[in-house]
Design an enzyme around this catalytic site. Structure first.
Site, PDB file in Angstrom:
ATOM      1  N   GLY A 231       0.790  -1.228   0.000  1.00 32.76           N
ATOM      2  CA  GLY A 231       0.000   0.000   0.000  1.00 32.76           C
ATOM      3  C   GLY A 231       0.822   1.277   0.000  1.00 32.76           C
ATOM      4  O   GLY A 231       0.293   2.347   0.312  1.00 32.76           O
ATOM      5  N   GLU A 267       5.284  -5.862   1.804  1.00 29.88           N
ATOM      6  CA  GLU A 267       4.922  -6.554   0.558  1.00 29.88           C
ATOM      7  C   GLU A 267       4.246  -5.589  -0.410  1.00 29.88           C
ATOM      8  O   GLU A 267       3.077  -5.737  -0.728  1.00 29.88           O
ATOM      9  CB  GLU A 267       4.025  -7.766   0.863  1.00 29.88           C
ATOM     10  CG  GLU A 267       2.913  -7.463   1.847  1.00 29.88           C
ATOM     11  CD  GLU A 267       2.075  -8.673   2.242  1.00 29.88           C
ATOM     12  OE1 GLU A 267       2.566  -9.805   2.196  1.00 29.88           O
ATOM     13  OE2 GLU A 267       0.910  -8.447   2.604  1.00 29.88           O
ATOM     14  N   CYS A 345     -18.047   0.573 -26.190  1.00 30.65           N
ATOM     15  CA  CYS A 345     -19.342   1.234 -26.272  1.00 30.65           C
ATOM     16  C   CYS A 345     -19.886   1.508 -24.882  1.00 30.65           C
ATOM     17  O   CYS A 345     -20.962   1.026 -24.524  1.00 30.65           O
ATOM     18  CB  CYS A 345     -20.305   0.359 -27.063  1.00 30.65           C
ATOM     19  SG  CYS A 345     -19.640  -0.076 -28.667  1.00 30.65           S
ATOM     20  N   TYR A 374      -1.392  -3.164 -11.817  1.00 31.71           N
ATOM     21  CA  TYR A 374      -2.856  -3.146 -11.845  1.00 31.71           C
ATOM     22  C   TYR A 374      -3.360  -2.535 -13.151  1.00 31.71           C
ATOM     23  O   TYR A 374      -4.224  -1.651 -13.148  1.00 31.71           O
ATOM     24  CB  TYR A 374      -3.427  -2.377 -10.646  1.00 31.71           C
ATOM     25  CG  TYR A 374      -2.975  -2.911  -9.313  1.00 31.71           C
ATOM     26  CD1 TYR A 374      -3.499  -4.092  -8.797  1.00 31.71           C
ATOM     27  CD2 TYR A 374      -1.997  -2.250  -8.567  1.00 31.71           C
ATOM     28  CE1 TYR A 374      -3.078  -4.588  -7.576  1.00 31.71           C
ATOM     29  CE2 TYR A 374      -1.569  -2.747  -7.347  1.00 31.71           C
ATOM     30  CZ  TYR A 374      -2.123  -3.918  -6.858  1.00 31.71           C
ATOM     31  OH  TYR A 374      -1.700  -4.402  -5.650  1.00 31.71           O
TER      32      TYR A 374
HETATM   33  C1  LIG Z   1      -2.741  -6.063  -2.768  1.00 32.17           C
HETATM   34  C2  LIG Z   1      -1.985  -6.450  -1.571  1.00 32.17           C
HETATM   35  C3  LIG Z   1      -0.691  -5.974  -1.379  1.00 32.17           C
HETATM   36  C4  LIG Z   1      -0.041  -4.975  -2.302  1.00 32.17           C
HETATM   37  O1  LIG Z   1      -0.681  -3.746  -2.248  1.00 32.17           O
HETATM   38  P1  LIG Z   1      -0.078  -2.495  -3.092  1.00 32.17           P
HETATM   39  O2  LIG Z   1      -1.063  -1.408  -2.851  1.00 32.17           O
HETATM   40  O3  LIG Z   1      -0.024  -2.931  -4.505  1.00 32.17           O
HETATM   41  O4  LIG Z   1       1.258  -2.195  -2.542  1.00 32.17           O
HETATM   42  C5  LIG Z   1      -0.002  -6.418  -0.275  1.00 32.17           C
HETATM   43  N1  LIG Z   1      -0.566  -7.286   0.599  1.00 32.17           N
HETATM   44  C6  LIG Z   1      -1.816  -7.766   0.446  1.00 32.17           C
HETATM   45  C7  LIG Z   1      -2.367  -8.711   1.432  1.00 32.17           C
HETATM   46  C8  LIG Z   1      -2.570  -7.359  -0.638  1.00 32.17           C
HETATM   47  O5  LIG Z   1      -3.816  -7.818  -0.776  1.00 32.17           O
END
Ligand SMILES: *Cc1c(COP(=O)(O)O)cnc(C)c1O
Length: 395
Positions: A231, A267, A345, A374
């Site tokens: 995130g 992550e 469309c 994404y």
């Molecule tokens: C989607 C997700 C991420 C990665 O999120 P980003 O916004 O792309 O960094 C990490 N951990 C979990 C559990 C996720 O679902």
């Protein structure tokens, strides 16, 4: 655009558009800089769902410590693309079959999302006679108004993700029972929000570590791993403004100083790969409609749903093309702003709305930036049966 991408795009024939172009060298350079900004004791995983192209996964091998996967499909795909790399298997609604496959693999940690899932996992480990490392994914109210704007919250409010704080003690009791003797509780996982800046990310990480420490003390157990999720913010309004990994890494080092023995894991997905991909297309037509101008590009949100999904304007560069093969006048933008629409469309097929693109003409090329995460993989490819874009990977 990196120089390598610019020259590739200039050399592409009209029949090769639209195309996704990925600069793997730029990706590796970026990931290496992220890695270098993180202190020892912090493990960098890549969330594969941001972009699971095998070339992307392979390019990151050796720069990340592992991959976060959120389905049985991703589990199999990532294991095949980067054999042997450690995997963290998360996501709500894991099936018994997916759990069985995860248990059968080496080097897979499972992020448990519910008590039922914990029981399924315990039963499967007993059946296969396999030990498995687990982290409990928790939905804690750690993200609040003091952290500034939160674009997308997965936690701290009612969602399908993770364990409610009220259910954690029951899971810990279950984990201590003989039923779970093949499960090794390593720590806590939380992925609470998307789009946080480094200061907000650090505040969440600190709160999560404190909460985990208190939980471990209260239950007299060791919880040495804390995965603070992904995130990390990506600003589509300003491609040059990057998440400050140095500030983030320095803050994580401070947290580690206070908690010797702690293993922190992050992550990120978007913040690793967004900048290494471009969606390159061509203007098919320019027209006026009720006082506004529209440039219709080949392709659209069925190739790159990102701007529709997030409600933003995808940043882009125009590469003018001077040849115009027809005897009639070339349609061109005459006003200050134009909406870049796709071929679908539906009025939702818009890649950028009322943006400046002075003089944009039919047959000019448009290169959308920040299309490495994404983008292709979240798009509804089959809608209207247009051809799929190509993909080029610059080594
Ligand atoms: C989607 C997700 C991420 C990665 O999120 P980003 O916004 O792309 O960094 C990490 N951990 C979990 C559990 C996720 O679902």
């Amino acid at each position: 655009m990196t120089p390598a991408v610019r020259s590739l795009v200039a050399a592409l024939g009209p029949g090769e558009l639209p195309v996704y172009v990925y600069d793997l060298a730029a990706l590796r350079e970026h990931a290496a800089a992220v890695r270098a900004a993180l202190p020892d004791g912090v493990e960098l995983y890549y969330a594969a769902k941001a972009n699971p192209e095998p070339e992307i996964l392979t390019a990151l091998a050796g720069l990340v410590c592992g991959y976060e996967v959120s389905s049985g499909g991703e589990l199999a795909h990532v294991r095949k693309a980067v054999p042997g790399a450690p995997l963290a298997f998360g996501g709500p609604g894991k099936t018994a079959d997916e759990i069985a496959r995860a248990v059968g693999l080496d080097a897979v940690r499972v992020h448990v999302e519910s008590e039922h899932e914990l029981r399924l996992l315990a039963a499967e480990t007993a059946r296969q006679g396999q030990d498995v490392d687990v982290l409990l994914r928790v939905n804690l109210p750690l993200v609040d108004g003091t952290l500034g704007p939160v674009p997308l919250a997965m936690g701290g409010r009612p969602t399908a993700f993770g364990l409610d704080p009220a259910g954690i003690d029951a899971c810990l009791a279950l984990l201590a029972s003989p039923e779970c003797r093949r499960l090794r509780l390593c720590g806590i996982h939380a992925h609470l929000a998307s789009g946080l800046d480094p200061t907000a990310q650090l505040a969440v990480a600190e709160r999560l570590v404190d909460w985990t420490t208190r939980l471990a003390e209260r239950h007299r157990i060791r919880l040495d791993e804390v995965n603070v999720g992904g995130g990390m913010a990506v600003d589509y309004t300003d491609p040059a403004a990057r998440f400050d990994w140095t500030v983030f890494g320095t803050g994580l080092a401070r947290i580690l100083c206070r908690r010797p023995g702690l293993r922190l894991r992050i992550e990120p997905g978007r913040a690793l790969t967004a900048y290494c991909g471009w969606y390159v297309t061509v203007v098919l037509d320019v027209k006026r409609s009720h006082g506004e101008e529209f440039a219709v590009v080949r392709g659209g949100t069925h190739h790159m749903r990102t701007p529709a999904a997030r409600g933003h304007d995808q940043p882009f560069t125009v590469l003018p093309v001077e040849t115009w093969p027809h005897p009639w006048p070339r349609p061109a933008v005459t006003t200050d702003t134009v909406t870049l629409a796709g071929q679908l469309c539906t009025p939702k097929d818009v890649l950028a709305r009322r943006v400046p693109a002075a003089g944009l003409r039919a047959a000019d090329r448009v290169v959308f930036a920040m299309a490495g995460a994404y983008a292709w993989n979240i798009s509804h490819h089959s809608f209207l049966m247009h051809p799929r874009p190509g993909a080029q990977f610059l080594a």
